[in-house]
Design an enzyme around this catalytic site. Structure first.
Site, short mmCIF file in Angstrom:
data_model
loop_
_atom_site.label_atom_id
_atom_site.label_comp_id
_atom_site.label_asym_id
_atom_site.label_seq_id
_atom_site.Cartn_x
_atom_site.Cartn_y
_atom_site.Cartn_z
N TRP A 16 8.96 43.89 23.30
CA TRP A 16 9.69 45.03 22.75
C TRP A 16 9.11 45.44 21.39
O TRP A 16 9.00 46.63 21.08
CB TRP A 16 11.16 44.67 22.65
CG TRP A 16 12.16 45.71 22.22
CD1 TRP A 16 13.34 45.45 21.58
CD2 TRP A 16 12.15 47.14 22.41
NE1 TRP A 16 14.03 46.61 21.35
CE2 TRP A 16 13.33 47.67 21.86
CE3 TRP A 16 11.23 48.03 22.97
CZ2 TRP A 16 13.63 49.04 21.84
CZ3 TRP A 16 11.53 49.40 22.97
CH2 TRP A 16 12.71 49.89 22.41
N GLY A 17 8.69 44.48 20.58
CA GLY A 17 8.07 44.79 19.30
C GLY A 17 6.81 45.63 19.46
O GLY A 17 6.56 46.57 18.70
N LYS A 208 25.97 42.41 25.92
CA LYS A 208 25.60 42.74 27.30
C LYS A 208 24.67 41.70 27.90
O LYS A 208 24.60 41.55 29.13
CB LYS A 208 25.01 44.15 27.37
CG LYS A 208 23.82 44.40 26.45
CD LYS A 208 22.48 44.10 27.07
CE LYS A 208 21.40 44.15 26.03
NZ LYS A 208 20.04 44.04 26.60
#
Length: 363
Positions: A16-17, A208
């Protein structure tokens, strides 16, 4: 470029980075309010070839370990020296596994610009003796800077290949700062909006992952779509109730943003937490999550299992375990106290008041 241009550093270089760096880099080239170069701090690793990860990223313009096949942008510079990477930055983007944040922040005290601002893309919380601490608060407290959050239905590999998705920036008071973060991240395929609710946005992104673990158990046990939908609905209700108990300022509307119901849906359909939980259930809980993480994620970290543990500690400490049967059961399955099949049996333990079958009395 003017001297007032904001300089951006991404603190983190995982899956994600790396995608975040790609998004940001495409915008800093176009927008005069940002310096072209995007620094990306890389936790240095030696690859099987004997090469250093940071050097290979700079040579190939690609994170060959965590985001292979995707060009990050020529203006992304990988830097294994944390202090050097952040030295000139006025905008710090934190995107590491949540268990590493406090250690990173302690290293950065006194090393960043006094006018720097931060945003956290990190899903998780720290549980301390005095109670739970959100990652954005942890960053603010250690570094003395404001910290917004960005969360949403964001499976990184899909955004990397520019499939359409949305995200939500949560901010406290300064809408102008929030709009600057929106500007930095927003693209034609990554639509970003801002809401004045840091805790609500951040808790959605955090909680979540627990529900995704439950959804994975359902998939591993082949219980079907009706069961999975029920687990997701109950999970959303527990997310909302937990958030409002901790922070009464959390807004109902936040749960209908990308960070809320959309992120819950995508994480329960795809994503690493669901995938590893499915494997855990298929093996009857006989293989640990640590083992599955090492085998399946190639160095990435699971967040849902550690978040379930942290939330469980909060629930136990405050006497709320019976109010959150799904959250409680997920943790007890993860540690082997209950079998995976317990994910649909927990509802026999009726909460003390009307959580089941409707809204909790708080909202």
């Amino acid at each position: 470029m003017t001297p007032a241009s904001s300089r951006v550093t991404v603190v983190g270089s995982g899956n994600w980075g790396s995608v975040a760096a790609k998004l940001i880099a495409s915008n800093t080239l176009k927008l005069h309010s940002f310096h072209d170069e995007v620094r990306m701090w890389v936790f240095e690793e030696i690859l099987p070839s004997g090469e250093k990860l940071s050097q290979l990223i700079n040579q190939t313009n690609e994170n060959v370990k965590y985001l292979p096949g995707i060009k990050l942008g020529k203006n992304v510079v990988a830097d294994p020296d944390l202090e050097n990477a952040v030295r000139d930055a006025t905008m710090l983007v934190f995107v590491t596994p949540h268990q590493f944040v406090e250690g990173i922040c302690k290293r950065l005290v006194g090393k960043i610009r006094t006018d720097a601002e931060a945003i956290s893309l990190i899903k998780g919380m720290e549980v301390k003796r005095e109670g739970p601490c959100m990652i954005s608060s942890l960053i603010s407290q250690h570094l003395g800077i404001s910290c917004c959050v960005l969360m949403g239905a964001n499976i990184a590999n899909e955004i990397a290949v520019e499939k359409f998705s949305e995200a939500t920036v949560g901010y406290r008071k300064d809408k102008q700062t929030a709009e600057k973060w929106v500007q930095l991240f927003n693209t034609s395929y990554f639509m970003v909006s801002a809401v004045q609710d840091v805790e609500g946005v951040e808790l959605c992104g955090t909680l979540k992952n627990i529900v995704a673990i439950a959804a994975g158990f359902v998939d591993g046990l082949e219980m079907g779509n009706n069961t999975k939908a029920a687990i997701m609905r109950i999970g959303l209700r527990e997310m909302k109730t937990f958030s409002k108990l901790l922070f009464p300022s959390v807004k109902d509307s936040t749960f209908f943003e990308s960070c809320g119901v959309a992120d819950l849906i995508t994480t329960c359909l795809g994503g690493r937490n669901r995938r590893c939980a499915e494997a855990f259930a298929r093996n009857g809980g006989k293989r640990s999550f640590d083992e599955l993480e090492a085998e399946m994620l190639q160095g990435q970290k699971l967040q849902g299992v550690s978040t379930a543990k942290e939330v469980y500690e909060v629930l136990r400490h405050r006497g709320w375990l019976e109010l959150f049967p799904l959250f409680s059961t997920v943790h007890e399955i993860c540690i082997g106290r209950l079998p995976p099949t317990a994910i649909v049996e927990y509802s026999e333990h009726t909460p003390k008041f009307s959580l089941v079958g409707g809204s909790a009395q708080f909202f």
